[in-house]
Design a protein around this motif. Sequence first.
Motif, PDB file in Angstrom:
ATOM      1  N   ILE A 251     -22.261 -44.624  21.998  1.00 51.01           N
ATOM      2  CA  ILE A 251     -22.091 -43.273  22.542  1.00 51.01           C
ATOM      3  C   ILE A 251     -21.628 -43.347  23.986  1.00 51.01           C
ATOM      4  N   ALA A 252     -22.232 -44.222  24.772  1.00 54.32           N
ATOM      5  CA  ALA A 252     -21.813 -44.341  26.173  1.00 54.32           C
ATOM      6  C   ALA A 252     -20.350 -44.752  26.275  1.00 54.32           C
TER       7      ALA A 252
ATOM      8  N   ARG B 174     -17.274 -33.177  33.683  1.00 48.41           N
ATOM      9  CA  ARG B 174     -17.183 -32.954  32.237  1.00 48.41           C
ATOM     10  C   ARG B 174     -18.364 -33.603  31.522  1.00 48.41           C
ATOM     11  N   GLY B 175     -18.934 -32.839  30.574  1.00 47.83           N
ATOM     12  CA  GLY B 175     -20.090 -33.377  29.877  1.00 47.83           C
ATOM     13  C   GLY B 175     -20.202 -32.914  28.440  1.00 47.83           C
ATOM     14  N   ASP B 176     -21.043 -33.605  27.711  1.00 41.05           N
ATOM     15  CA  ASP B 176     -21.363 -33.277  26.317  1.00 41.05           C
ATOM     16  C   ASP B 176     -22.883 -33.346  26.200  1.00 41.05           C
ATOM     17  N   CYS B 177     -23.514 -32.196  25.983  1.00 41.38           N
ATOM     18  CA  CYS B 177     -24.971 -32.113  25.998  1.00 41.38           C
ATOM     19  C   CYS B 177     -25.598 -32.095  24.616  1.00 41.38           C
ATOM     20  N   HIS B 178     -24.798 -32.319  23.562  1.00 42.31           N
ATOM     21  CA  HIS B 178     -25.335 -32.250  22.202  1.00 42.31           C
ATOM     22  C   HIS B 178     -24.789 -33.439  21.417  1.00 42.31           C
ATOM     23  N   LEU B 179     -25.601 -34.503  21.342  1.00 43.81           N
ATOM     24  CA  LEU B 179     -25.181 -35.761  20.733  1.00 43.81           C
ATOM     25  C   LEU B 179     -26.339 -36.375  19.949  1.00 43.81           C
ATOM     26  N   HIS B 180     -25.988 -37.144  18.916  1.00 46.79           N
ATOM     27  CA  HIS B 180     -27.007 -37.802  18.097  1.00 46.79           C
ATOM     28  C   HIS B 180     -26.664 -39.270  17.887  1.00 46.79           C
ATOM     29  N   SER B 181     -27.693 -40.094  17.982  1.00 50.67           N
ATOM     30  CA  SER B 181     -27.533 -41.535  17.808  1.00 50.67           C
ATOM     31  C   SER B 181     -28.399 -42.005  16.642  1.00 50.67           C
TER      32      SER B 181
ATOM     33  N   GLY C 234     -20.488 -25.552  25.360  1.00 49.08           N
ATOM     34  CA  GLY C 234     -20.106 -26.172  24.105  1.00 49.08           C
ATOM     35  C   GLY C 234     -20.680 -27.572  24.020  1.00 49.08           C
ATOM     36  N   GLY C 235     -20.728 -28.110  22.807  1.00 45.21           N
ATOM     37  CA  GLY C 235     -21.195 -29.475  22.595  1.00 45.21           C
ATOM     38  C   GLY C 235     -20.636 -30.021  21.307  1.00 45.21           C
ATOM     39  N   SER C 236     -20.445 -31.321  21.247  1.00 46.09           N
ATOM     40  CA  SER C 236     -19.795 -31.914  20.076  1.00 46.09           C
ATOM     41  C   SER C 236     -20.706 -31.976  18.864  1.00 46.09           C
ATOM     42  N   ASP C 237     -22.028 -32.126  19.074  1.00 47.19           N
ATOM     43  CA  ASP C 237     -22.957 -32.360  17.971  1.00 47.19           C
ATOM     44  C   ASP C 237     -22.497 -33.561  17.140  1.00 47.19           C
TER      45      ASP C 237
ATOM     46  N   THR D   5     -28.961 -36.808  25.927  1.00 43.37           N
ATOM     47  CA  THR D   5     -29.461 -37.333  24.674  1.00 43.37           C
ATOM     48  C   THR D   5     -30.302 -36.261  23.999  1.00 43.37           C
ATOM     49  N   SER D   6     -29.951 -35.884  22.771  1.00 43.40           N
ATOM     50  CA  SER D   6     -30.565 -34.717  22.120  1.00 43.40           C
ATOM     51  C   SER D   6     -30.877 -35.024  20.662  1.00 43.40           C
ATOM     52  N   GLU D   7     -31.801 -35.951  20.443  1.00 40.39           N
ATOM     53  CA  GLU D   7     -32.155 -36.325  19.074  1.00 40.39           C
ATOM     54  C   GLU D   7     -33.024 -35.251  18.426  1.00 40.39           C
ATOM     55  N   HIS D   8     -32.938 -35.158  17.109  1.00 40.17           N
ATOM     56  CA  HIS D   8     -33.751 -34.190  16.386  1.00 40.17           C
ATOM     57  C   HIS D   8     -35.230 -34.539  16.486  1.00 40.17           C
ATOM     58  N   ASN D   9     -36.001 -33.667  17.140  1.00 41.01           N
ATOM     59  CA  ASN D   9     -37.466 -33.682  17.080  1.00 41.01           C
ATOM     60  C   ASN D   9     -38.113 -34.984  17.541  1.00 41.01           C
ATOM     61  N   THR D  10     -37.455 -35.696  18.427  1.00 44.02           N
ATOM     62  CA  THR D  10     -38.058 -36.901  19.001  1.00 44.02           C
ATOM     63  C   THR D  10     -37.446 -37.183  20.367  1.00 44.02           C
ATOM     64  N   HIS D  11     -38.270 -37.728  21.242  1.00 47.51           N
ATOM     65  CA  HIS D  11     -37.798 -38.139  22.566  1.00 47.51           C
ATOM     66  C   HIS D  11     -37.740 -39.660  22.667  1.00 47.51           C
ATOM     67  N   ALA D  12     -37.798 -40.337  21.523  1.00 47.35           N
ATOM     68  CA  ALA D  12     -37.867 -41.802  21.519  1.00 47.35           C
ATOM     69  C   ALA D  12     -36.640 -42.445  22.146  1.00 47.35           C
TER      70      ALA D  12
END
Length: 494
Positions: free
Chosen positions: A196-197, A177-184, A338-341, A210-217
């Motif tokens: 989040i973990a 089970r996974g969630d591929c759409h998350l923001h921190s 699906g993803g939680s966002d 880890t799927s942050e908007h427009n950054t891989h930081a």
Amino acid sequence: MLDRRGFVAGAAGVVGAVTVPGVSFAGGRTEVVVRGTLPPGSPDYVYVPVEVPRGVRELRVSYAYDRPAVPAGTQGNALDIGVFDERGTELGGRGFRGWSGGARSEFFLRADAATPGYLPGPVRPGTWHIALGPYTVAPQGLAYTVTVGVAYGPTAPAPRPVYPPERARGRGRAWYRGDCHLHSVYSDGRRTPAEIAAAARAAGLDFINTSEHNTHAAHAAWEGLWGDDLLILTGEEVTTRTGHVVAVGTDPGTFVDWRYRARDNRFGRYARAIRRAGGLVVPAHPHATCVGCAWKYGFTEADVVEVWNGPYTPEDEVALADWDATLAGGDGWLPAMGGSDAHREPQRVGEPQTVVLADELSREAILTGLRAGRSYVAESAAVSLAFSASGGRGEHAGIGERLRVASPDAPVTVRLEVAGAPGCAVRFVTDQGVLHSAALPASGAGAVEWSTTAAYAAYVRAEVRHPGAGLPGGPPGALAAFTNPVFLGEARSG
């Protein structure tokens, strides 16, 4: 040369971008303030050059802009911000050093640390650029103030990034089970990576992306948070002005540029870059109604599509129906996920979650399962499904597979086993629509079977629905779970 709006044309090869007069620290100044006004119809990206002198150890930026009242139904002001270093602003992001969108009013960078969303590293001399993104502009225009400061002194050593491992112990071949759409806090979320973990483990997840908007930081922000029970994939939500795409499972440290629209014919280049970095291209919330959120690029370059985003809504119902309409051909079909966002409380990590059949709990195995469509989506870890089709001669196929039978009229039995869905009903959906439905026992655990043929149903997928009115003229209730399809077809000779 300035145009009548105060812009310098032809900025840095970025489509829809301009440069404005910039910042100099001549005369020993350590802080400079820049003011300007962006008119309605401004370019997507406006760059403020900053001449960084030698000997700077830290760059600090803050900004503010006015928010005038606007008539009902009219967009007000919203201004995003980021920064590129002396390597330039060209597409591809060689000079990219961070982006916070509209989530922060200030940031800093130095060799050993940076504001979340920004990349630590030396502040080298040369022309840097503050990137302003006028997301929406009020009829009155958008007046902004940017304050840029520098601090001089010796540079501290840059930390070596520590990235998550590509494999966790897991359970061997199993459903994960996974969630591929998350923001921190590394973009516009409120949770820290540690929070989040913890939330992922509480939600019964085995992997996250880890799927942050427009950054891989955030790729290097998870040290100590992974474990035998939790695989952490690295990615990005590439947030363009004409749709968002989640890059799932890219190589750590991969940046994917977002500075283009569908009309610019650039998306294919960056979709291929995601795949070269080992990731999946996943259009997110394709029918979302927020400004710039609806998907405009088509699905030719997609690997998977996110049809369920957060708590189930009419937008998801439309996305599900739109995806279902693409399945009848069978070959070259696009799997759904699906993803939680999830950004903050009370948004729940793992609502929904994608459950993937994988040979092991590793990046390669999870992405292989997602790409093949060997998955289903459930609202929580309480809901579990087993879905398959079998023929009269021992043929068998599971989710995402094709059942080959002796003839189009050979009998096929479709079976769905459900647990954890009290009060729900099951629907079997085919290329003709819903051909069978049945209520589950009050406990929410049970099995439903249906007999058909490959001539009658090109594919079958299963839905588990809550009771309720649903959309007018549409199916009852919100989804509790749905599967990718099983395709039915005649066995090929030879």
